[in-house]
Enzyme design. Sequence first.
Site, short mmCIF file in Angstrom:
data_model
loop_
_atom_site.label_atom_id
_atom_site.label_comp_id
_atom_site.label_asym_id
_atom_site.label_seq_id
_atom_site.Cartn_x
_atom_site.Cartn_y
_atom_site.Cartn_z
N HIS A 1 -29.43 -5.89 -1.61
CA HIS A 1 -29.71 -5.34 0.05
C HIS A 1 -31.01 -4.45 -0.70
CE1 HIS A 1 -26.17 -5.95 2.26
NE2 HIS A 1 -25.16 -5.76 0.90
N HIS B 1 -24.97 -8.52 -5.45
CA HIS B 1 -24.66 -8.24 -4.12
C HIS B 1 -25.29 -7.07 -3.58
CE1 HIS B 1 -22.91 -9.36 0.11
NE2 HIS B 1 -23.07 -7.50 0.65
N GLU B 2 -25.00 -6.19 -3.71
CA GLU B 2 -25.24 -4.94 -3.52
C GLU B 2 -27.26 -4.71 -3.68
OE1 GLU B 2 -24.12 -3.32 -1.25
OE2 GLU B 2 -21.71 -4.60 -1.62
N CYS C 1 -19.64 -9.54 4.05
CA CYS C 1 -20.90 -7.99 4.17
C CYS C 1 -21.14 -7.44 5.19
CB CYS C 1 -21.97 -9.12 4.04
SG CYS C 1 -23.67 -7.43 3.92
NI NI Z 1 -23.16 -6.47 2.14
#
Ligand code: NI
Length: 194
Positions: free
Chosen positions: A150, A146-147, A104
């Site tokens: 966030h 994953h995105e 990341c």
């Molecule tokens: Ni990330």
Amino acid sequence: MTVQSILKMGNPILRRVADPIEDPTSDEVRALVADMRDSLKAVGGVGLAAPQIGVPLALVIFEVPAARAQAADGEEAEGVASTVLINPVVEPLSDETALDWEGCLSVPDLRGVVPRHTHIRYSGVDLDGNKVSVEADGFHARVVQHECDHLHGILYPQRMTDMRYLVYEEEMEAFMDSLRGPAEDPAETQPDEE
Ligand code: NI
């Protein structure tokens, strides 16, 4: 269009829930996407979430290069062109999860093995305000999870189930060499920044 610096783990903006975008077609949102694309290109990676450049809005960009595309069964898959996803929702389509390495841009120099759903549907809207609904698996599904994490203030280490697999990049080779056999090797592929 400006290359923005990327916030790192510990910054409060990375810990909060992003706000929904009311008008996905606005000039401000287009300018944000332009900045995000420039910022991602400058450092290299497959995805970026708006909070990572300090904008607490529910927007992610990602792409899946053909060379990295892999289906949940490990077979080759098609790449995904650069995608903008606004106000995304991720829905698992099965209970199946898989482990693989992630990195990341907000957690520089480290890599970790993270469980993710192998099959998902993600929905949201694009820059023209059109509804998007896509089924994804394998690496594509991993990048999107994953995105979108966030946008909920979650960084990948918080998803890890075995912190022994949090490794500095410069120690990766030695770490992989130290794994005794395939049974202990959760992933063979090299990770990308996300
Ligand atoms: Ni990330």
